[in-house]
Design an enzyme around this catalytic site. Structure first.
Site, PDB file in Angstrom:
ATOM      1  N   GLU A  59     -31.220 -12.845 116.782  1.00  0.00           N
ATOM      2  CA  GLU A  59     -32.013 -14.090 116.126  1.00  0.00           C
ATOM      3  C   GLU A  59     -31.589 -15.249 116.569  1.00  0.00           C
ATOM      4  O   GLU A  59     -32.535 -16.218 116.813  1.00  0.00           O
ATOM      5  CB  GLU A  59     -31.707 -13.841 114.484  1.00  0.00           C
ATOM      6  CG  GLU A  59     -32.147 -12.787 113.713  1.00  0.00           C
ATOM      7  CD  GLU A  59     -31.722 -12.851 112.277  1.00  0.00           C
ATOM      8  OE1 GLU A  59     -32.716 -12.869 111.426  1.00  0.00           O
ATOM      9  OE2 GLU A  59     -30.618 -12.264 112.052  1.00  0.00           O
ATOM     10  N   ASP A 100     -30.741 -16.034 119.672  1.00  0.00           N
ATOM     11  CA  ASP A 100     -31.103 -16.260 120.839  1.00  0.00           C
ATOM     12  C   ASP A 100     -32.527 -16.496 120.709  1.00  0.00           C
ATOM     13  O   ASP A 100     -33.146 -16.938 121.669  1.00  0.00           O
ATOM     14  CB  ASP A 100     -30.869 -14.895 121.686  1.00  0.00           C
ATOM     15  CG  ASP A 100     -29.405 -14.775 122.172  1.00  0.00           C
ATOM     16  OD1 ASP A 100     -28.747 -15.800 122.203  1.00  0.00           O
ATOM     17  OD2 ASP A 100     -29.098 -13.471 122.362  1.00  0.00           O
ATOM     18  N   LYS A 128     -20.399  -7.933 130.880  1.00  0.00           N
ATOM     19  CA  LYS A 128     -20.275  -9.022 130.077  1.00  0.00           C
ATOM     20  C   LYS A 128     -19.635  -8.804 128.838  1.00  0.00           C
ATOM     21  O   LYS A 128     -19.924  -8.095 127.925  1.00  0.00           O
ATOM     22  CB  LYS A 128     -21.627  -9.507 129.779  1.00  0.00           C
ATOM     23  CG  LYS A 128     -21.705 -11.156 128.896  1.00  0.00           C
ATOM     24  CD  LYS A 128     -22.867 -11.537 128.781  1.00  0.00           C
ATOM     25  CE  LYS A 128     -22.908 -12.934 128.282  1.00  0.00           C
ATOM     26  NZ  LYS A 128     -22.410 -13.074 126.997  1.00  0.00           N
ATOM     27  N   ASP A 165     -17.646  -9.143 125.348  1.00  0.00           N
ATOM     28  CA  ASP A 165     -18.233 -10.064 124.228  1.00  0.00           C
ATOM     29  C   ASP A 165     -16.814 -10.564 123.595  1.00  0.00           C
ATOM     30  O   ASP A 165     -16.463 -10.027 122.759  1.00  0.00           O
ATOM     31  CB  ASP A 165     -19.259  -9.090 123.432  1.00  0.00           C
ATOM     32  CG  ASP A 165     -19.894 -10.339 122.589  1.00  0.00           C
ATOM     33  OD1 ASP A 165     -19.962 -11.441 122.905  1.00  0.00           O
ATOM     34  OD2 ASP A 165     -20.533  -9.883 121.598  1.00  0.00           O
ATOM     35  N   TYR A 189     -12.067 -13.700 135.372  1.00  0.00           N
ATOM     36  CA  TYR A 189     -13.288 -13.328 136.481  1.00  0.00           C
ATOM     37  C   TYR A 189     -13.573 -14.734 137.467  1.00  0.00           C
ATOM     38  O   TYR A 189     -14.560 -14.546 137.759  1.00  0.00           O
ATOM     39  CB  TYR A 189     -14.428 -12.742 135.517  1.00  0.00           C
ATOM     40  CG  TYR A 189     -14.912 -13.500 134.573  1.00  0.00           C
ATOM     41  CD1 TYR A 189     -15.172 -14.679 134.571  1.00  0.00           C
ATOM     42  CD2 TYR A 189     -14.729 -12.700 133.348  1.00  0.00           C
ATOM     43  CE1 TYR A 189     -15.453 -15.511 133.175  1.00  0.00           C
ATOM     44  CE2 TYR A 189     -14.966 -13.675 132.004  1.00  0.00           C
ATOM     45  CZ  TYR A 189     -15.315 -14.818 131.994  1.00  0.00           C
ATOM     46  OH  TYR A 189     -15.597 -15.361 130.831  1.00  0.00           O
ATOM     47  N   LYS A 194     -28.889  -9.467 129.204  1.00  0.00           N
ATOM     48  CA  LYS A 194     -28.348  -8.917 128.029  1.00  0.00           C
ATOM     49  C   LYS A 194     -28.738  -7.431 127.723  1.00  0.00           C
ATOM     50  O   LYS A 194     -30.087  -7.038 128.110  1.00  0.00           O
ATOM     51  CB  LYS A 194     -28.741  -9.944 126.974  1.00  0.00           C
ATOM     52  CG  LYS A 194     -28.220 -11.184 126.949  1.00  0.00           C
ATOM     53  CD  LYS A 194     -27.129 -11.438 125.660  1.00  0.00           C
ATOM     54  CE  LYS A 194     -26.787 -12.610 125.938  1.00  0.00           C
ATOM     55  NZ  LYS A 194     -26.190 -13.131 124.431  1.00  0.00           N
ATOM     56  N   CYS A 203     -12.607   8.355  89.615  1.00  0.00           N
ATOM     57  CA  CYS A 203     -12.313   8.725  91.131  1.00  0.00           C
ATOM     58  C   CYS A 203     -13.664   9.700  91.362  1.00  0.00           C
ATOM     59  O   CYS A 203     -13.744  10.775  90.753  1.00  0.00           O
ATOM     60  CB  CYS A 203     -11.004   9.126  91.408  1.00  0.00           C
ATOM     61  SG  CYS A 203     -11.018   9.978  93.086  1.00  0.00           S
ATOM     62  N   CYS A 215     -11.657  13.122  92.225  1.00  0.00           N
ATOM     63  CA  CYS A 215     -10.688  13.803  91.087  1.00  0.00           C
ATOM     64  C   CYS A 215     -11.018  13.542  89.726  1.00  0.00           C
ATOM     65  O   CYS A 215     -10.417  13.971  88.840  1.00  0.00           O
ATOM     66  CB  CYS A 215      -9.276  13.466  91.409  1.00  0.00           C
ATOM     67  SG  CYS A 215      -8.670  12.054  91.235  1.00  0.00           S
ATOM     68  N   CYS A 236      -7.779   4.860  93.632  1.00  0.00           N
ATOM     69  CA  CYS A 236      -7.233   6.071  92.822  1.00  0.00           C
ATOM     70  C   CYS A 236      -5.864   6.159  92.832  1.00  0.00           C
ATOM     71  O   CYS A 236      -5.273   6.503  94.000  1.00  0.00           O
ATOM     72  CB  CYS A 236      -7.994   7.288  93.369  1.00  0.00           C
ATOM     73  SG  CYS A 236      -7.571   8.690  92.699  1.00  0.00           S
ATOM     74  N   CYS A 252      -4.854  13.473  94.429  1.00  0.00           N
ATOM     75  CA  CYS A 252      -6.280  13.396  94.553  1.00  0.00           C
ATOM     76  C   CYS A 252      -6.588  14.177  95.912  1.00  0.00           C
ATOM     77  O   CYS A 252      -6.056  13.819  96.828  1.00  0.00           O
ATOM     78  CB  CYS A 252      -6.538  11.908  94.635  1.00  0.00           C
ATOM     79  SG  CYS A 252      -8.475  11.710  95.000  1.00  0.00           S
TER      80      CYS A 252
END
Ligand SMILES: NC(=O)c1ccc[n+]([C@@H]2O[C@H](COP(=O)([O-])OP(=O)(O)OC[C@H]3O[C@@H](n4cnc5c(N)ncnc54)[C@H](O)[C@@H]3O)[C@@H](O)[C@H]2O)c1
Ligand SMILES: [Zn+2]
Length: 689
Positions: free
Chosen positions: A36, A38, A132, A134, A240, A329, A423, A426, A439, A444
Site C-alpha cells: 500500500e 509503495d 534483497k 528485508d 554488500y 520486488k 479452557c 479441559c 489454563c 490439561c
C-alpha cells in the site's frame, strides 16, 4: 487533471507518506502494508513526472528514510520539537541511499533502457543480482582496520549510532587486515524468520505488542537502549557495499566486491549471482521467487546492480537512489476476505491464543484459512469483530497476517470477540494475568501434547525420532502422560505404533537415552517454564548451576538473573513451587536425567586481546585469569593488535597510546557487561566469597 488538482493531490500524498514514514522508520510500527505504501509513493512519482513543476527537494520521492530522533522532528512539515534521542546522531562520511523499485519485467527492461541512454552504449549489461534482505541498513566505520562506530541509515545523511548493539552480533568483525585506511562497510541487519517467530511468541506470552514483520522487529531490536536486550534477539547481519574506501580498494566489479568482503571476514549471507540483461535477471528472479520460502531470512525481492563499478561513477545518484541499481520486488498479494469465526487454542504453557478462521482465499500460491490473532493487546489494536471484512497478506511470503480491518464494510451485524471463561481443551476455569489468558490445570491435555513436542524438539532435548504423529499415538494409548514417562518406554510398547519396526524402535530408545545428558540449560528450556526461552534458560542455568538450587530460589534471586523481569520471575516461581512440577522433576531425576549446568563460555572471548590499565575493583590477576578462562589473550602493551583496553581508576600512558592507535576502550563495568552478553551471566570470581 489540471495542474491545480495535481498539486492538491501531491500535497495530500506527501502528508500521508510522511506520516507513514514516521510510523515505520521512527516508531517501528507501520499502519499500512508495504505494498500500500509503495502504491502511494508510486502515485506521487507519477504525478511529479507528469507535472515537473511539482518536483521539490523535500518531497518524499527525493528523500531517504526518515530523520532520526533528536533531530528536529515532524512528519507534517512543521517540526514537532525535539524528542529525546536514545542514540547519538551521527553523520555518515559518505551518503547512504535507498533503491528505486521495479515490480515487473517491463520495468526492469525500462531500467536497462535508461542505462543504455545514460551511458550511450547498447546493452545487455552484466549485473550482480543479490537477494534483497528485508532488514535495515547499517554503516560500519573502520579506521586503520579498527571498528570505530556503527550506525543506522537514518535519512541517508545522519543515522543513529548503535555501535554497542551492533557488537552483540558476533559475526561483525572488529578489526580488519589489508583494508583502506578509512573504510565504510554497508549491509543489512536482519532477524531470521525463526528468531522472529520466537520473539513474537515471547511477546505474546507476556501479553505485549507483537512486531508486524521481521524488518520492524530487527529495527526495534537494534535500537534498544540496553544492548543486553539486543543480544537476546538473535539478530544477524550481511554485507554488500562500501562507502569510503571503495576507490582505494581497487575493486572493479560488484561481484568482486562481495568476494572481497567475504575474504575480509564479513558475513555475506544473502546469496548472489551474475546475470546478463533484463532477461537474465528475470531468470534469477523467478528461480529465487520459487525458493523464497526455504530462505532463513525474509527477502522482499532481488537487487540488481550493474556489475562494472566504473559505470557507477558515470551514472551517479538521484536524490534518493543510485541510477545503476534497482530493487526488483517480489509480488505481495493482498486479498480481502471475511473473518468467519475465532477459535481459541491452548498452547504448551497453557496460554490461550485466538485464531481467526477466514473465508478461504488463495494468496501467492496457497490457501489461507487461518490466521493467528496473537493476544489481547493485538486484538485491541486491530479492533476486529467476527463477520468483519479484513485485508490479508503473507508476511515474507510465508506467514498469513491480517493487515487491517475494512471498517467501511461493516453492516452492524459484526460481533465482538469474547474470550472463553473455561479452557476449550479441559474445561478448567481460565485465569487472566495482565493481558494473558491461561489454563492453570497442569494436566490439561493441550499442554501434554505441546509439552512432549516441545521437550523433544531440536533446541530442547533433541529427540528426533519422536514426531508429532508418534506423540499423538503415545498419548492416545496412554503410554505416556508427561515427559518423564518417555524414559519408561520399552521396545515392546513402541513396536507397531506408527508403523514402527524393531530398528526404529531401538533408534528412538537410544535417542531418548541420549537426551538424559543434555544438561540443565536445555532441560529448563525443554520443560517450558512460563516465559523461559533459550536465552533465559541459559541465564538461569548459569546462575543456579543445579536444579536443586533453582527449586529453592527466592523471588529476589530470580530477579537478579539477566533479563528476568517481575512478571517472568513470578511465573517461574509459581511453577517451581507447584507440587506437580516438583514431582515431574523428581521422576526425571530418578530416570537419570542430568540436572546440572554444563560448563560454558570457554570460547566467549576467543580471538580477542585485552590490555589492562589503572586500578580495577578486583585484583588485576583475577581479572586476567577470568579473561583467559574465556579464551581471550591478555598482554601488557597496547598495539594495533589489541582488541580492547580495559581502563580502571587513574589509568597510565596506555590510554593515550590506545587513543592514538584507535584501540577501543572499556570501563570495568563495560567489560563485565560484554562478558554477560556473551556468556549469559555476569562473571563470577572464583575467589569471591
Ligand atoms: N508500511 C509502511 O508504512 C512503510 C513506510 C515506509 C517504508 N515502507 C517500506 O520501506 C520501503 C522503503 O524503504 P527503504 O528506503 O529502506 O527501501 P527498500 O527497503 O525498498 O530498499 C532499499 C534498501 O534495501 C536494502 N537492501 C537489502 N538487500 C540489499 C542488497 N543486497 N543490496 C543493496 N541494498 C539492499 C538496503 O537497506 C537499502 O537501503 C518501501 O518500499 C516500503 O516497502 C513501508
Ligand atoms: Zn486446559
Amino acid at each position: 487533471m489540471t495542474l491545480e488538482e495535481a498539486r492538491r493531490r501531491a500535497n495530500e500524498l506527501r502528508d500521508l507518506i510522511r506520516y507513514h514514514n514516521y510510523r515505520y522508520y521512527v516508531l517501528d510500527a507501520p499502519e499500512i502494508s508495504d505494498a500500500e505504501y509503495d502504491r502511494l509513493l508510486r502515485e506521487l512519482e507519477e504525478l511529479e513526472e507528469r507535472f515537473p513543476e511539482l518536483k521539490s527537494p523535500d518531497s518524499p520521492t527525493a528523500q531517504v528514510g526518515a530523520r532520526p530522533l533528536g533531530q528536529p522532528l515532524g512528519y507534517l512539515g512543521q517540526p514537532l520539537g525535539y524528542l529525546e534521542a536514545t542514540f547519538r546522531p551521527l553523520r555518515h562520511p559518505t551518503r547512504m541511499y535507498s533503491l528505486d523499485n521495479a515490480f515487473t519485467l517491463e520495468e526492469v527492461r525500462a531500467f536497462e533502457e535508461r542505462l543504455e541512454r545514460a551511458l550511450g552504449r547498447k546493452g545487455p549489461f552484466a549485473y550482480a543480482v543479490e537477494h534483497k534482505v528485508d532488514g535495515l541498513s547499517v554503516n560500519l566505520y573502520y579506521e586503520e582496520g579498527i571498528l570505530v562506530w556503527g550506525a543506522t541509515r537514518g535519512d541517508g545523511e545522519t543515522g543513529e549510532e548503535v555501535t554497542q548493539n551492533l557488537l552483540t552480533i558476533p559475526t561483525i568483525p572488529r578489526r580488519l587486515k589489508g583494508v583502506p585506511e578509512r573504510l565504510e562497510v554497508r549491509g543489512e541487519v536482519y532477524m531470521p524468520l525463526e528468531a522472529f517467530l520466537r520473539l513474537n511468541e515471547e511477546l505474546e506470552e507476556k501479553g505485549e505488542k507483537v512486531f508486524k514483520n521481521p524488518r520492524n522487529a530487527a529495527a526495534g531490536s537494534l535500537r534498544q537502549k540496553d544492548p543486553r536486550i539486543t543480544a537476546g534477539r538473535g539478530l544477524r547481519a550481511t554485507f554488500y557495499a562500501l562507502g569510503l574506501g571503495l576507490e582505494e580498494s581497487g575493486l572493479r566489479t560488484q561481484l568482486d566486491l562481495l568476494h572481497w568482503l567475504k575474504e575480509k571476514g564479513f558475513p555475506v549471507e544473502h546469496g548472489f549471482a551474475r546475470a546478463y540483461g533484463a532477461e537474465g535477471v528475470e531468470g534469477v528472479y523467478q528461480s529465487w521467487l520459487r525458493e523464497r520460502r526455504s530462505l532463513s531470512f525474509e527477502a522482499d525481492g532481488v537487487v540488481v546492480k550493474l556489475d562494472e563499478l566504473s559505470l557507477w561513477r558515470e551514472l551517479g545518484y538521484t536524490a534518493r537512489a543510485p541510477r545503476f541499481a534497482i530493487a526488483y520486488k517480489f509480488p505481495a498479494e493482498e486479498k480481502e476476505t471475511q473473518l468467519l469465526d475465532v477459535v481459541f487454542q491452548v498452547g504448551r504453557t497453557g496460554r490461550v491464543t485466538p485464531v481467526g478462521l477466514l473465508r478461504p482465499v488463495f494468496i501467492e500460491g496457497s490457501e489461507v484459512a487461518r490466521v493467528t490473532l496473537h493476544n489481547e493487546s493485538y486484538l485491541e489494536e486491530l479492533d476486529v469483530r467476527v463477520g468483519d471484512w479484513v485485508l490479508v497478506h503473507k508476511a515474507g511470503g510465508v506467514i498469513p497476517e491480517v493487515l487491517r480491518v475494512l471498517k467501511e464494510r461493516r453492516t452492524g451485524e459484526e460481533k465482538p470477540i469474547l474470550w472463553p471463561e473455561a479452557c476449550p481443551e479441559c474445561g478448567h476455569r481460565l485465569v487472566k494475568e495482565g493481558k494473558v489468558h491461561r489454563c492453570p490445570n497442569p494436566l490439561c491435555p493441550a499442554k501434554r501434547f505441546e509439552a512432549l513436542r516441545h521437550y523433544a524438539s531440536r533446541k530442547a532435548m533433541d529427540i528426533g525420532g519422536l514426531g508429532e504423529k508418534l506423540i499423538e499415538k503415545l498419548l492416545e494409548r496412554g503410554l505416556v502422560k508427561d515427559v518423564a514417562d518417555l524414559y519408561r518406554l520399552k521396545e515392546e510398547d513402541l513396536l507397531g505404533l506408527e508403523r514402527m519396526g524393531e530398528k526404529s524402535a531401538q533408534n528412538l530408545l537410544r535417542q531418548i537415552e541420549e537426551s538424559k545428558g543434555r544438561g540443565l540449560e536445555r532441560l529448563l528450556y525443554a520443560l517450558g517454564l512460563p516465559g523461559v526461552g533459550e536465552v533465559l534458560a541459559r541465564n538461569l542455568a548459569a546462575r543456579f548451576r543445579t536444579m536443586d538450587r533453582l527449586l529453592e530460589a527466592s523471588l529476589e534471586e530470580l530477579l537478579e538473573v539477566e533479563e528476568v523481569g517481575e512478571l517472568t520471575a513470578k511465573g517461574i516461581l509459581e511453577t517451581l513451587r507447584n507440587p506437580a512440577f516438583r514431582d515431574l522433576v523428581r521422576r526425571l531425576k530418578e530416570a537419570g536425567v542430568e540436572m546440572e549446568a554444563k560448563e560454558r563460555g570457554g570460547e566467549a572471548l576467543k580471538g580477542l586481546t585485552f590490555v589492562l590499565t589503572g586500578e580495577l575493583s578486583r585484583p588485576r590477576e583475577e581479572v586476567k585469569a577470568l579473561l583467559r578462562r574465556l579464551g581471550a589473550k591478555v598482554t601488557d602493551a597496547v598495539s594495533r593488535k589489541t582488541g580492547y583496553l580495559v581502563v580502571g581508576e587513574a589509568p597510565g600512558s596506555k590510554l593515550e597510546k590506545a587513543r592514538a592507535l584507535g584501540v577501543p576502550t572499556l570501563t570495568e563495568e563495560e567489560l563485565y557487561r560484554l562478558i554477560a552478553e556473551r556468556t549469559g551471566k555476569r562473571p563470577e570470581f572464583p575467589s569471591a566469597s
